[in-house]
Design an enzyme around this catalytic site. Structure first.
Site, PDB file in Angstrom:
ATOM      1  CD  GLU A   1      -5.864  -3.932   1.405  1.00 59.60           C
ATOM      2  OE1 GLU A   1      -4.916  -3.291   1.870  1.00 59.60           O
ATOM      3  OE2 GLU A   1      -6.095  -5.110   1.726  1.00 59.60           O
TER       4      GLU A   1
ATOM      5  CG  HIS B   1     -10.031  -3.105   7.901  1.00 62.29           C
ATOM      6  ND1 HIS B   1      -9.248  -3.550   8.952  1.00 62.29           N
ATOM      7  CD2 HIS B   1     -11.021  -4.013   7.753  1.00 62.29           C
ATOM      8  CE1 HIS B   1      -9.759  -4.682   9.415  1.00 62.29           C
ATOM      9  NE2 HIS B   1     -10.829  -4.990   8.713  1.00 62.29           N
TER      10      HIS B   1
ATOM     11  CG  ASN C   1      -2.185  -0.849   0.928  1.00 58.90           C
ATOM     12  OD1 ASN C   1      -3.033  -0.472   0.128  1.00 58.90           O
ATOM     13  ND2 ASN C   1      -2.267  -2.016   1.557  1.00 58.90           N
TER      14      ASN C   1
ATOM     15  CE  LYS D   1      11.621  -6.750  21.712  1.00 52.67           C
ATOM     16  NZ  LYS D   1      12.415  -6.715  20.483  1.00 52.67           N
TER      17      LYS D   1
HETATM   18  C1  GAR Z   1      -3.201  -4.802   4.005  1.00 55.22           C
HETATM   19  O1  GAR Z   1      -4.078  -5.816   3.557  1.00 55.22           O
HETATM   20  C2  GAR Z   1      -3.935  -3.861   4.932  1.00 55.22           C
HETATM   21  O2  GAR Z   1      -5.270  -3.615   4.562  1.00 55.22           O
HETATM   22  C3  GAR Z   1      -3.874  -4.618   6.220  1.00 55.22           C
HETATM   23  O3  GAR Z   1      -2.577  -5.163   6.246  1.00 55.22           O
HETATM   24  C4  GAR Z   1      -2.122  -5.390   4.916  1.00 55.22           C
HETATM   25  C5  GAR Z   1      -0.778  -4.712   4.728  1.00 55.22           C
HETATM   26  O4  GAR Z   1      -0.261  -4.987   3.462  1.00 55.22           O
HETATM   27  N1  GAR Z   1      -4.141  -3.757   7.340  1.00 55.22           N
HETATM   28  C6  GAR Z   1      -4.795  -4.154   8.431  1.00 55.22           C
HETATM   29  O5  GAR Z   1      -5.177  -5.291   8.597  1.00 55.22           O
HETATM   30  C7  GAR Z   1      -4.998  -3.076   9.482  1.00 55.22           C
HETATM   31  N2  GAR Z   1      -5.999  -3.461  10.413  1.00 55.22           N
HETATM   32  P1  GAR Z   1       0.916  -4.095   2.865  1.00 55.22           P
HETATM   33  O6  GAR Z   1       2.002  -4.008   3.932  1.00 55.22           O
HETATM   34  O7  GAR Z   1       1.394  -4.884   1.666  1.00 55.22           O
HETATM   35  O8  GAR Z   1       0.369  -2.751   2.496  1.00 55.22           O
END
Ligand code: GAR
Length: 206
Positions: free
Chosen positions: A178, A108, A14, A60
């Site tokens: 997305e 999301h 993304n 951490k």
């Molecule tokens: C994506 O599918 C995003 O929508 C999800 O993590 C993935 C990251 O992919 N986010 C969540 O689940 C947030 N609650 P990426 O690192 O390749 O963009």
């Protein structure tokens, strides 16, 4: 040009979509800083390749409030105006959300409010979609409020769940959507075309 800050935890596809959207002139903005809470996030490698400033900040030793203060400090130093959560697997503190009210955008991988909230992130979302047997899923871009995935919705798009879909095939199909709606939402934000009234986001398409 809107100064953009991005938070990531993983692969960063993304993030790449935003980088490409800027290069293609779709987004009138500039990524000033990318921060990851994971040292081995591939998104950090993308930043090096693209010459974008990036930091790994290890959570951490911090509680969530002080960790979020550290993030804010770095974004403030660079005059960041919009924060994009591009696969960021942490919940921001109330203080952070209030400081950037309606200026934090999250992507999301489901049609909120289905398969969202605490515990629904990454591939777990697609597993839950398959386990439930729904015929449609999708992706949602929304502003972040104090809850988990509860803020005003900017854009959503549907993805069909096929009978032979696996977590992997679904993830790929949803990611494609997305990337498209995240770039569109960030572009609209940067053009000042998103008007938030309570829970509703109106898009000024002229
Ligand atoms: C994506 O599918 C995003 O929508 C999800 O993590 C993935 C990251 O992919 N986010 C969540 O689940 C947030 N609650 P990426 O690192 O390749 O963009």
């Amino acid at each position: 040009m809107v100064n953009i800050g991005v938070l990531i935890s993983g692969t960063g596809t993304n993030l790449q979509a935003i980088i490409d959207g800027i290069k293609l002139g779709k987004i009138p903005g500039k990524i000033r800083l990318v921060i990851s809470n994971k040292e081995d996030a591939y998104g950090l490698v993308r930043c090096k390749k693209e010459n974008i400033e990036s930091l790994f900040i290890d959570p951490k030793g911090y509680d969530n409030i002080s960790y979020c203060r550290r993030l804010m400090e770095e974004f403030k130093k660079r005059d960041v105006e919009l924060i994009v959560l591009a696969g960021f697997m942490r919940i921001l503190s109330e203080e952070f959300v209030q400081a950037y009210r309606n200026r934090i955008i999250n992507i999301h991988p489901s049609l909120i409010p289905s398969f969202s909230g605490k515990g629904y992130y990454g591939e777990r979302v697609h597993q839950a979609v398959l386990d439930y047997g729904v015929k449609y899923t999708g992706a949602t871009v929304h502003f972040v409020d104090e809850g988990a995935d509860t803020g005003p919705i900017i854009l959503q798009e549907v993805v069909i769940v096929d009978e032979d879909d696996t977590v992997e095939t679904l993830r790929e199909k949803v990611l494609r959507v997305e990337h498209k709606i995240l770039v569109e939402a960030v572009s609209l934000y940067c053009q000042n075309k998103l008007i938030v009234k309570g829970r509703k986001v109106r898009i000024d398409r002229e």
